[in-house]
Design a protein around this motif. Structure first.
Motif, mmCIF file in Angstrom:
data_model
loop_
_atom_site.group_PDB
_atom_site.id
_atom_site.type_symbol
_atom_site.label_atom_id
_atom_site.label_comp_id
_atom_site.label_asym_id
_atom_site.label_seq_id
_atom_site.Cartn_x
_atom_site.Cartn_y
_atom_site.Cartn_z
ATOM 1 N N TYR A 49 0.836 -1.182 0.000
ATOM 2 C CA TYR A 49 0.000 0.000 0.000
ATOM 3 C C TYR A 49 0.876 1.239 0.000
ATOM 4 N N TYR A 91 -6.604 4.438 -4.911
ATOM 5 C CA TYR A 91 -7.570 4.786 -3.863
ATOM 6 C C TYR A 91 -7.498 6.255 -3.465
ATOM 7 N N TYR B 32 -14.076 1.626 11.062
ATOM 8 C CA TYR B 32 -13.649 1.351 9.693
ATOM 9 C C TYR B 32 -14.748 1.636 8.678
ATOM 10 N N ASP B 99 -11.461 -0.767 5.392
ATOM 11 C CA ASP B 99 -10.545 0.331 5.056
ATOM 12 C C ASP B 99 -10.633 1.357 6.179
ATOM 13 N N TYR B 102 -11.648 5.909 4.462
ATOM 14 C CA TYR B 102 -12.654 6.524 3.587
ATOM 15 C C TYR B 102 -13.649 7.346 4.400
ATOM 16 N N SER B 109 -9.514 6.707 0.150
ATOM 17 C CA SER B 109 -9.737 5.640 1.106
ATOM 18 C C SER B 109 -8.347 5.164 1.539
ATOM 19 N N GLY B 110 -8.332 4.061 2.259
ATOM 20 C CA GLY B 110 -7.077 3.367 2.478
ATOM 21 C C GLY B 110 -7.088 2.126 1.609
ATOM 22 N N PHE B 112 -7.358 -1.885 1.042
ATOM 23 C CA PHE B 112 -8.296 -2.818 1.660
ATOM 24 C C PHE B 112 -7.505 -3.958 2.302
ATOM 25 N N ASP B 113 -7.350 -3.904 3.615
ATOM 26 C CA ASP B 113 -6.419 -4.828 4.251
ATOM 27 C C ASP B 113 -7.028 -6.153 4.685
#
Lengths: 107, 125
Positions: A49, A91, B32, B99, B102, B109-110, B112-113
């Motif tokens: 990321y 993103y 989140y 995320d 967002y 957003s961040g 998607f972990d």
């Protein structure tokens, strides 16, 4: 909307080879950029990321670089367990679009 | 263990409706933002929808706008996707993903972990 393209669409390499996948955004996205790995029949997994930060637990043979519009995922020494499809994602703003994917297999 | 578990998929006729759920556990769900991503058989990942952590802001891809509704119940740690006017092209595995960043569609957003295991939606007569 910003479009994401990836190249190549597929590649075949030998175990131990250095593999590079590129992704291009149609407009600048700074470093709001991620790489995901999806093994056959499995759920996508976050690899990298912020363009270059390795997600916790991801092997150090994976690395990412780039900013703006051009990004690269490198596997320094390809392993059999790296057989997968790799997707990029932007993103910076919605829609959080994915690239079409690059399928990697072992020669 | 941090986990997302989708449910609600199945076979539906064209024009029909379906509600997907995504149950979260192992983390503070209300901290989140959440997203839905889908994958048609043999195809790549397609972004579908987003909702902010408090539910105030939502976003929909053009392909589902006006037909799908994303919502969440933070008291139940559950995300939903109400799908209507379903078409053959909606047939896919639907994943939920989390995320941390967002807030609204104009901002980032961040990544998607965490992803759920997916639930299959089949649209066929």
């Amino acid at each position: 909307d910003i479009q994401m393209t990836q190249s190549p669409s597929s590649l075949s390499a030998s175990v131990g080879d250095r593999v590079t996948i590129t992704c291009r955004a149609s407009q600048g996205i700074s470093n709001y950029f991620a790489w995901y790995q999806q093994k056959p029949g499995k759920v996508p997994k976050l690899l990298i990321y912020a363009a270059s930060t390795l997600q916790s637990g991801v092997p150090s043979r994976f690395s990412g670089s780039g900013s703006g519009t051009d990004f690269t995922l490198t596997i320094s020494s390809l392993q059999p367990e790296d057989v997968a499809t790799y997707y990029c994602q932007k993103y910076n703003s919605a829609p959080f679009t994915f690239g079409p994917g690059t399928k990697v297999d072992i020669k | 263990e941090v986990q997302l578990v989708e449910s609600g998929g199945g076979l539906v006729q064209p024009g029909g409706s379906l509600r997907l759920s995504c149950a979260a556990s192992g983390f503070t769900f209300s901290d989140y933002a959440m997203h839905w991503v889908r994958q048609a058989p043999g195809k790549g990942l397609e972004y579908v929808s987003a909702i902010s952590s408090n539910g105030d802001s939502t976003y929909y891809a053009n392909s589902v706008k006006g037909r799908f509704t994303i919502s969440r119940d933070n008291s139940k740690n559950t995300l939903y996707l109400q799908m209507g006017s379903l078409r053959a092209e909606d047939m896919a595995v639907y994943y939920c993903a989390r995320d941390p960043y967002y807030h609204d569609s104009s901002g980032p957003s961040g990544a998607f972990d965490i992803w759920g295991q997916g639930t299959m939606v089949t649209v066929s007569s």
